[in-house]
Enzyme design. Structure first.
Site, PDB file in Angstrom:
ATOM      1  N   TRP A  80      -1.930 -51.884  -4.034  1.00  0.00           N
ATOM      2  CA  TRP A  80      -3.078 -51.132  -4.543  1.00  0.00           C
ATOM      3  C   TRP A  80      -4.040 -52.022  -5.329  1.00  0.00           C
ATOM      4  O   TRP A  80      -4.721 -51.563  -6.254  1.00  0.00           O
ATOM      5  CB  TRP A  80      -2.624 -49.943  -5.391  1.00  0.00           C
ATOM      6  CG  TRP A  80      -1.668 -49.042  -4.654  1.00  0.00           C
ATOM      7  CD1 TRP A  80      -0.317 -49.112  -4.645  1.00  0.00           C
ATOM      8  CD2 TRP A  80      -2.020 -47.956  -3.779  1.00  0.00           C
ATOM      9  NE1 TRP A  80       0.230 -48.153  -3.828  1.00  0.00           N
ATOM     10  CE2 TRP A  80      -0.789 -47.416  -3.282  1.00  0.00           C
ATOM     11  CE3 TRP A  80      -3.216 -47.381  -3.372  1.00  0.00           C
ATOM     12  CZ2 TRP A  80      -0.748 -46.337  -2.399  1.00  0.00           C
ATOM     13  CZ3 TRP A  80      -3.168 -46.299  -2.499  1.00  0.00           C
ATOM     14  CH2 TRP A  80      -1.953 -45.792  -2.019  1.00  0.00           C
ATOM     15  N   LYS A 109      -5.842 -45.830   0.608  1.00  0.00           N
ATOM     16  CA  LYS A 109      -6.985 -45.078   0.102  1.00  0.00           C
ATOM     17  C   LYS A 109      -8.187 -46.014   0.055  1.00  0.00           C
ATOM     18  O   LYS A 109      -8.044 -47.246   0.130  1.00  0.00           O
ATOM     19  CB  LYS A 109      -6.710 -44.495  -1.286  1.00  0.00           C
ATOM     20  CG  LYS A 109      -5.789 -43.277  -1.264  1.00  0.00           C
ATOM     21  CD  LYS A 109      -5.788 -42.534  -2.582  1.00  0.00           C
ATOM     22  CE  LYS A 109      -4.973 -41.254  -2.481  1.00  0.00           C
ATOM     23  NZ  LYS A 109      -4.942 -40.475  -3.738  1.00  0.00           N
ATOM     24  N   ASP A 320     -13.182 -20.644  13.249  1.00  0.00           N
ATOM     25  CA  ASP A 320     -12.922 -19.760  12.117  1.00  0.00           C
ATOM     26  C   ASP A 320     -14.180 -19.574  11.274  1.00  0.00           C
ATOM     27  O   ASP A 320     -15.015 -20.472  11.146  1.00  0.00           O
ATOM     28  CB  ASP A 320     -11.813 -20.365  11.242  1.00  0.00           C
ATOM     29  CG  ASP A 320     -11.587 -19.554   9.986  1.00  0.00           C
ATOM     30  OD1 ASP A 320     -11.095 -18.424  10.108  1.00  0.00           O
ATOM     31  OD2 ASP A 320     -11.931 -20.034   8.891  1.00  0.00           O
ATOM     32  N   GLU A 374     -15.078 -16.315  15.743  1.00  0.00           N
ATOM     33  CA  GLU A 374     -14.642 -15.272  14.826  1.00  0.00           C
ATOM     34  C   GLU A 374     -15.864 -14.803  14.038  1.00  0.00           C
ATOM     35  O   GLU A 374     -16.192 -15.342  12.984  1.00  0.00           O
ATOM     36  CB  GLU A 374     -13.562 -15.792  13.866  1.00  0.00           C
ATOM     37  CG  GLU A 374     -12.958 -14.678  13.029  1.00  0.00           C
ATOM     38  CD  GLU A 374     -12.425 -15.138  11.685  1.00  0.00           C
ATOM     39  OE1 GLU A 374     -11.499 -14.495  11.170  1.00  0.00           O
ATOM     40  OE2 GLU A 374     -12.948 -16.120  11.125  1.00  0.00           O
TER      41      GLU A 374
END
EC number: 2.4.1.18
Length: 647
Positions: A80, A109, A320, A374
């Site tokens: 890291w 990350k 959705d 939907e």
């Protein structure tokens, strides 16, 4: 482009300018994105550029974070530390070619230095895999899935018969199920039950299991709770080998609010992916709302759709939350009582444009794909081709029908069933548009509500579902469960949807493990053994559903709504009959009295289905019919239905 939507629905004539604006914005946005000769499929290749791209001897990694001032790639591969600094490239992109290959499985990350001097850590936006760490935050994981596909996707040659499924709750055990176990244990059930399409929920990575997958953090990552990317690929490939198509329940209507896990405040600004201020907040869902007018957001979302088709071989999407996308107030509290509500300042034209672009892209990548919207607002043209002035979906969900049934069961008696209101609900469509009908989906089973079978049987379902018990409550529940599903199946759409387990009357409701229930899995699983147990009456409902589904396989009457030829509705007698294609459906919803029906046919019809048959938990066959000199005389017992083949 001609507005042939007006030929379908002349009542749209006063809104011709609004419909023309729909097409104009669509064409204008396409030209802005693609120039004069580009294609959406070429445009939507973000997943081939951003994120981790494996080269011969190294990885190339790119991230879009325009408001950051510095960027590093950090992870457990370099403790890291800041020794993998990214260089600034065009348009707010940061990139690095790593010195050698990074290990598959490394947690990663992006570390960003923001303009205010703050240092933040973010999961890469195009990451294909992410896991929760000990702090319940998401970490990206480097992955390069290798899977050898064995089967081609089947073509859909009949109406879509959709089995809505959630991987995690698909085991009977008190735990989260896996892709591999679903492939082994559940796929054969779906195939045996006769469904031809699976709609997978909660596949896109989401930090909160209880969100049912509707608060997405990582749009290109599969849910790691259920297994690895190769496991999902194997699931879809196996389904294809069984002749089953697989749809993804895609969530582009909003995103999770979590900072660090997903896209919110990714580069320190609210406006990178989302609208600023109140427009970027969904007050009811506590989530973030995309800015569909921003080119980079369109690139991200369209690339996401192509990714799921290209990499995982999904056969289409159920979109959705479309109603939330269409309107600035997200349809909350708006009664769509007249056409002006669809073409007002409340309409989000940019979202409409995005949905049109999405449908065109999907057809370019896979012309055989299926798209379902939907939308509870009944926006005109939702399921009409873009070339007609529509938005381009194949189907829309018939969302009013489950609401009708739940309201009937919760608030009214059987004597109060209004067959005219039922007929209107089941048969009213936007002209020229296809619907997916359903009596209940996952929505009707969420905690705080109950399945149809639980509304009908209540606590008796725990004590009186064995074949040796006698119970008027259970007799009624089984009879009405069959009638509700058969009338909905045969009338409510050009396709049909069932949620996992409801085909055999799965009891209770859905509730994921959470603090409020002591982290219990009691209601986050499927009790398949209920249907498999020959001493329980759930087996009758499953047998009924299997044979009901087989009606479409045999007679293919659903796809063409014009096949509804004639109908007879006698409200006071609770008697309903109609001819759909070559089939005659006759229902007696009366709780107490037999009813007679006399119809004229040139040839003697053939009885092919009787809901009162003992193999479906009935008491018959008790109903009867006779045919003489061109007249069919039917005597229907209470809460029974019969289906005839008209020769």
């Amino acid at each position: 482009m001609p507005l042939s939507i007006l030929d379908y629905d002349p009542y749209l004539e006063p809104f011709k300018e609004d419909l023309s604006l729909r097409l104009f914005e669509y064409a204008r946005t396409k030209k802005r994105l693609l120039g004069t000769d580009g294609t959406l499929s070429d445009f939507a290749n973000g997943y081939k550029y951003f994120g981790f791209q494996q080269e011969k001897n190294h990885w190339t990694f790119r991230e879009w974070a325009p408001a950051a001032t510095k960027a590093w790639l950090v992870g457990d591969f370099n403790n890291w530390e800041n020794n993998f600094e990214l260089r600034s490239a065009y348009g707010g992109t940061w990139e690095i070619s790593t010195p050698g290959m990074l290990p598959i499985g490394s947690k990663v990350k992006v570390k960003l230095l923001l303009k205010d001097g703050q240092t933040v850590y973010r999961v890469p936006s195009y990451i294909m895999y992410a896991v929760q760490n000990e702090r319940y935050e998401m970490d990206g994981v480097i992955t390069h899935p290798q899977y050898e596909w064995k089967h081609k996707a089947p073509s859909l040659t009949e109406a879509p018969l959709i089995y809505e499924a959630h991987i995690g709750i698909s085991t009977e055990d008190y735990r989260i199920n896996s892709y591999k176990e679903f492939t082994r244990d559940v796929l054969p059930r779906i195939k045996k039950d006769g469904y031809n399409t699976i709609q997978l929920m909660a596949i896109m990575e989401h930090p909160l299991y209880a969100s049912f997958g509707y608060q997405v953090s990582n749009f290109f990552a599969i849910s790691s709770r259920f297994g690895k990317p190769e496991d999902l690929m194997e699931l879809i490939d196996t389904a294809h080998g069984m002749g089953l198509r697989v749809l993804l329940d895609v969530v582009h209507s909003h995103a999770v609010k979590n900072v660090g896990d997903g896209l919110n405040l990714f580069d320190g600004t609210t406006s990178q992916y989302f609208h600023e201020g109140n427009r970027g907040e969904h007050s009811a869902w506590n989530t973030k709302l995309f800015n569909y007018g921003k080119d980079e957001v369109l690139h991200f979302l369209l690339s996401n759709l192509k990714f799921w088709i290209d990499v995982y071989k999904f056969d289409g999407f159920r979109f959705d939350g479309v109603t939330s996308m269409l309107y600035h107030d997200h349809g909350l509290g708006t009664a769509f009582t007249d056409y002006s509500k669809y073409f007002s300042l409340n309409t989000d034209v940019e979202a409409v444009t995005y949905l049109m672009l999405a449908n065109e892209l999907i057809r370019q990548v896979n012309p055989d794909a299926t798209t379902i919207a939907e939308d509870m607002s009944a926006m005109p043209g939702m399921a009409l081709p873009i070339s007609s002035g529509g938005i381009g979906f194949d189907y829309r969900l018939s969302m009013g029908i489950p609401d009708f049934w739940i309201k009937q069961l919760k608030e009214k008696s059987d004597d109060d069933l209004d067959l005219m209101a039922l007929w209107w609900e089941l048969t009213t469509r936007r002209p020229g548009e296809k619907n997916i009908g359903y009596a209940e989906s996952h929505d009707q089973a969420l905690v705080g509500d109950k399945t149809i079978m639980m509304w009908l049987a209540d606590s008796e379902i725990y004590w009186k579902m064995d074949t040796g018990s006698e119970s008027l409550i259970i007799d009624r529940a089984i009879a009405l469960h069959k009638l509700i599903r058969l009338v909905t199946f045969s009338l409510a759409g050009e396709g049909y949807l069932n949620f996992m387990g409801n085909e055999f009357g799965h009891p209770e409701w859905l509730d994921f493990p959470r603090e409020g229930n002591g982290d219990s899995y009691q209601h986050a699983r499927r009790q398949w053994s209920l249907a498999d147990n020959q001493d329980l009456r759930f087996k009758y409902l499953l047998a009924f559903d299997n044979d009901m589904i087989n009606l479409e396989h045999r007679f293919k009457f659903m796809e063409n709504s014009a096949s509804l030829k004639q109908q007879w509705v006698q409200n006071s007698d609770k008697l309903l009959a109609y001819q759909k294609g070559d089939l005659l459906f006759a229902f007696n919803f009366h709780p107490s009295y037999e009813q007679q029906l006399h119809l004229n046919f040139a040839e003697k019809p053939e009885l092919i289905f009787d809901t009162d048959d003992r193999k479906y938990g009935g008491f018959g066959p008790r109903s009867s019919f006779g045919w003489s000199k061109g007249k069919l005389n039917i005597i229907l017992e209470p809460r029974c239905a019969m289906v005839f083949r008209i020769k």
